[in-house]
Design a protein around this motif. Structure first.
Motif, mmCIF file in Angstrom:
data_model
loop_
_atom_site.group_PDB
_atom_site.id
_atom_site.type_symbol
_atom_site.label_atom_id
_atom_site.label_comp_id
_atom_site.label_asym_id
_atom_site.label_seq_id
_atom_site.Cartn_x
_atom_site.Cartn_y
_atom_site.Cartn_z
ATOM 1 N N ALA A 274 0.841 -1.207 0.000
ATOM 2 C CA ALA A 274 0.000 0.000 0.000
ATOM 3 C C ALA A 274 0.873 1.253 0.000
ATOM 4 C CB ALA A 274 -0.930 -0.017 1.213
ATOM 5 N N LEU A 277 -1.066 4.812 -0.175
ATOM 6 C CA LEU A 277 -1.747 5.158 1.068
ATOM 7 C C LEU A 277 -0.728 5.451 2.166
ATOM 8 C CD1 LEU A 277 -4.462 5.536 2.397
ATOM 9 C CD2 LEU A 277 -4.525 3.079 2.889
ATOM 10 N N ALA A 280 0.416 8.956 1.836
ATOM 11 C CA ALA A 280 -0.614 9.900 2.273
ATOM 12 C C ALA A 280 -0.676 9.976 3.793
ATOM 13 C CB ALA A 280 -1.967 9.485 1.707
ATOM 14 N N PRO A 287 -7.276 9.045 5.619
ATOM 15 C CA PRO A 287 -8.637 9.049 5.073
ATOM 16 C C PRO A 287 -9.675 9.184 6.178
ATOM 17 C CG PRO A 287 -7.396 7.137 4.302
ATOM 18 C CD PRO A 287 -6.550 7.802 5.321
ATOM 19 N N ARG A 307 -4.945 4.439 -3.723
ATOM 20 C CA ARG A 307 -5.275 4.565 -2.295
ATOM 21 C C ARG A 307 -6.590 3.877 -1.967
ATOM 22 N NH1 ARG A 307 -3.795 9.950 -3.271
ATOM 23 N NH2 ARG A 307 -5.941 10.655 -2.933
ATOM 24 N N GLU A 310 -5.880 0.121 -1.885
ATOM 25 C CA GLU A 310 -5.046 -0.211 -0.729
ATOM 26 C C GLU A 310 -5.812 -0.086 0.577
ATOM 27 O OE1 GLU A 310 -1.097 1.447 -3.129
ATOM 28 O OE2 GLU A 310 -1.814 2.483 -1.344
ATOM 29 N N GLY A 311 -6.626 0.951 0.679
ATOM 30 C CA GLY A 311 -7.426 1.111 1.887
ATOM 31 C C GLY A 311 -8.445 0.001 2.043
ATOM 32 N N ARG A 360 -8.827 3.323 10.798
ATOM 33 C CA ARG A 360 -7.936 4.484 10.789
ATOM 34 C C ARG A 360 -6.801 4.311 11.796
ATOM 35 N NH1 ARG A 360 -9.941 9.569 11.974
ATOM 36 N NH2 ARG A 360 -8.855 10.606 10.252
ATOM 37 N N LEU A 363 -4.293 2.074 10.240
ATOM 38 C CA LEU A 363 -3.484 2.783 9.247
ATOM 39 C C LEU A 363 -2.370 3.575 9.927
ATOM 40 C CD1 LEU A 363 -6.117 4.175 6.692
ATOM 41 C CD2 LEU A 363 -4.904 1.997 6.660
#
Length: 371
Positions: A274, A277, A280, A287, A307, A310-311, A360, A363
């Motif tokens: 990923a 992402l 980011a 996100p 992204r 990947e998310g 989240r 991530l």
């Protein structure tokens, strides 16, 4: 997936005094032409060489005659033996000529506006693997034997991740160019730039006779062996999960589960699979929510599309890690037939908001500190 294509026909006014000739009138009841098409369709020369067929029939829907020539519109119904559970369809235009009182077929092409079939794009190479049938058109793409070997590794990986009944066999189409790939799918070629393969088929438990993996030869050739395995496993997962996939199924779950099956057991680190992402997240652009269906649209920004995929993968990976593989599979099945929040509450014990919060946090943990 292919868009509806409409052609605007100009209105022509014909003044008899100017000498305009009337167009040949449609003849929808010409038994001689219909008989000729039926007889021709039973001949081996009417069928793609080497393609194992359980059915190959043409239903003539209309005939237009112009003297000693005729054009028949028809629907081709064909079924690949051992792979298709129902006939696939193709709108065709068949040309015939009249000689000695008999009609003879002289050509068979896609109907105007209809996508071609692989055999319309050049000589067809047919290679059968243990779990796959590979059809390469035009001899301009990857070696079909290599693609069959890739597919034979992908199918068992799908069976291990998706323990539900499915055919366990796939048909892979290898067109000669990206433009030829787009033609098969009825989309602009630019829509598939950077995409190594896509899957076609129906959803909602309906028969999916044309559930095909279509390879983009330009992008596929650039992949490593591991990359090809991920791509074909992802696409084969779509074929396997087709009966459980409906319009209710969110794309983050559909695409995420396919990637989860593809990366499952590979030991690939999240930041490696990923990268878009991860970049980011490291710059503080976490996100706000799971990818929306529109985020997976063709033609969107390449980085944004990456992204989204990947998310989605990391969301499904989170569910499998925390609640188990079997729970992810059940969630997928239920999300296709009932409200997502209901499925989430009963399978995971939380609602969509809580899932996003957990995702989240995952991530941040896995991507924020990635190099």
């Amino acid at each position: 997936m292919p868009p509806v294509r409409r052609a605007a026909a100009p209105l022509a006014l014909c003044v008899l005094a100017a000498g305009c000739a009337a167009a040949p009138a449609p003849d929808t009841a010409d038994p001689a032409v219909r008989t000729a098409v039926a007889a021709w369709s039973r001949q081996p020369s009417a069928r793609p060489p080497g393609l194992p067929l359980a059915q190959w029939t043409y239903e003539v829907t209309g005939v237009r005659r112009d003297g000693a020539r005729a054009t028949a519109t028809a629907e081709l119904r064909y079924r690949i033996d051992g792979y298709d559970t129902a006939p696939a369809g193709s709108a065709r235009e068949i040309r015939l000529s009249l000689s000695g009182g008999r009609w003879t077929v002289t050509g068979d092409t896609p109907a105007p506006g209809a996508p071609p079939q692989p055999w319309d794009q050049g000589p067809l190479d047919v290679v059968r693997g243990a779990h796959a049938l590979v059809l390469r058109a035009g001899r301009g793409g990857p070696d079909p034997a290599d693609v069959a070997a890739d597919a034979d590794r992908a199918v068992p990986a799908v069976a291990a991740a998706w323990p539900r009944p499915w055919a366990g066999r796939i048909v892979v189409l290898v067109p000669p160019t990206q433009e030829a790939m787009a033609a098969l799918l009825g989309r602009p070629a630019a829509a598939y730039t950077g995409m190594a393969a896509v899957t076609t088929g129906s959803t909602g438990g309906a028969p999916a006779p044309a559930d095909r993996i279509v390879v983009n030869p330009a992008a596929y050739a650039q992949l490593s062996a591991a990359g090809r395995n991920v791509v074909l496993t992802h696409e084969a997962t779509h074929a396997a999960t087709r009966p459980a996939t409906t319009d209710r199924t969110p794309l983050w779950l559909s695409e995420g589960l396919a990637d989860w099956a593809a990366y499952r057991g590979t030991g690939t680190a999240p930041a490696d699979a990923a990268p878009a992402l991860a970049r980011a997240v490291r710059r503080g652009d976490l996100p706000a929510g799971l990818p929306a269906d529109r985020d997976f649209a063709f033609g969107t920004d390449a980085d944004a599309l990456a992204r989204a995929y990947e998310g989605a993968w990391l969301a499904c990976r989170l569910i499998a890690d925390r609640w188990g593989d079997a729970t992810l599979v059940r969630l997928y099945e239920r999300a296709g037939r009932e409200p997502l929040d209901t499925a989430l509450r009963e399978e995971l014990g939380l609602d969509g908001t809580a899932l996003v919060r957990a995702w989240r946090e995952r991530l941040r943990t896995e991507l924020a500190a990635a190099p």
